[in-house]
Enzyme design. Structure first.
Site, PDB file in Angstrom:
ATOM      1  N   CYS A 120     -18.269 -14.569 -14.156  1.00 21.54           N
ATOM      2  CA  CYS A 120     -17.124 -13.661 -14.019  1.00 21.54           C
ATOM      3  C   CYS A 120     -16.138 -14.320 -13.070  1.00 21.54           C
ATOM      4  CB  CYS A 120     -17.579 -12.287 -13.517  1.00 21.54           C
ATOM      5  SG  CYS A 120     -18.386 -12.321 -11.904  1.00 21.54           S
ATOM      6  N   ARG A 130      -7.731 -12.195 -18.822  1.00 16.33           N
ATOM      7  CA  ARG A 130      -8.088 -13.288 -17.915  1.00 16.33           C
ATOM      8  C   ARG A 130      -8.881 -14.365 -18.653  1.00 16.33           C
ATOM      9  NH1 ARG A 130     -10.915 -10.827 -12.739  1.00 16.33           N
ATOM     10  NH2 ARG A 130     -10.990 -13.037 -12.156  1.00 16.33           N
TER      11      ARG A 130
END
Length: 284
Positions: A240, A181
């Site tokens: 995050c 990611r």
């Protein structure tokens, strides 16, 4: 125990000896990603540590934004803590049903709103159950208590803070998402978000800090920070996908003896949704 900061991480033995003690608040912080198809509150009703209350990060949140589980204001948090029976001066022990996943987010939230005596249960509910310790079921029925909430801005990173850190390179940015990611090789799970990372950020997947649902020893944490290119002595902001696993990084830094790193509450859910914010692709 893992030889870490026992003011922040308590053992199942420690908690078992104090069940029902006045001045102790036990908080089940279990929360699951939508893709897990699990209902944390329903699981709490089936079984939880005796005297625990359930803290729902999606319910105790700012409802005026489309960003997930953003911090509420101090008034709303004070009201929520009162209803949970968490009051001023109490020892707060937080746990979750995965061992260590969402508990750091709730640990950080209590710290943000002024609580100082907050710890996480080492190994969480899985370790508690594996040891055959007692559980309860049904809804919690706490006695309301007064909680004085004062927002500690030093523990919260805003969009402007992250933008300045990215542009000026005066503060480190540490991203807890997976390498795929972070590098932009994997589509973001939340619709409408671009792939990649904040320019200048370093990557330390939160899973690298754990072993079987428990925080790794301090020397392993320090080695992980070094591999990520992070100097814990320098100011660091954590990020995050939505501010949950970023809290694991902040908690790990604190357990290793460093300052609690401010968490970027909006995280990639905020940064990645607007096209005029720069995005980097590939390794740090």
């Amino acid at each position: 125990m893992t030889g870490l900061n026992q003011d922040l991480l308590v053992s199942t033995d420690w908690l078992a000896k104090r069940l029902g003690s006045p001045g102790l608040a036990i908080v089940d912080a279990s929360w699951h990603l939508p893709s897990a198809n699990r209902d944390a509150h329903a699981e709490f009703l089936r079984q939880h540590i005796p005297h625990a209350v359930h803290f729902d990060i999606d319910a105790i949140a700012d409802k005026s934004t489309n960003l997930p589980h953003m911090l509420p204001d101090a008034v709303a948090f004070s009201s929520a803590a009162r209803k949970l029976g968490v009051g001023d001066g109490m020892k707060i022990v937080v746990y979750d049903s995965l061992g260590l996943f969402s508990a750091p987010r709730v640990w950080w939230t209590f710290r943000v709103f002024g609580a100082r005596d907050v710890a996480i249960l080492d190994g969480g509910l899985p370790k508690w159950l594996a040891e055959g310790r007692p559980v309860a079921d049904g809804p919690a029925l706490p006695q309301p208590r007064h909680f004085t909430a004062r927002l500690d801005h030093s523990l919260v990173a805003s969009l402007d803070d992250i933008r300045a850190a990215s542009e000026k390179k005066t503060t480190q940015i540490l991203d807890a998402r997976s390498a795929a990611r972070f590098q932009g090789d994997e589509i973001e799970p939340r619709p409408g978000l671009r792939s990649g990372h904040i320019p200048g950020a370093r990557n330390l997947p939160w899973t690298d800090l754990l072993h079987e649902g428990r925080l790794r020893p301090r020397e392993d944490l320090e080695a992980a920070f070094a591999r990520a290119g992070i100097d814990p002595a320098r100011p660091t902001l954590t990020t995050c996908g939505s501010g949950v696993s970023a809290s694991i990084l902040s908690f790990a830094l604190a357990n290793a003896g460093h300052d609690i790193a401010p968490v970027y509450d909006g995280s990639w859910s905020e940064w990645g949704q607007v096209s005029d914010r720069p995005v980097a692709i590939g390794p740090a």
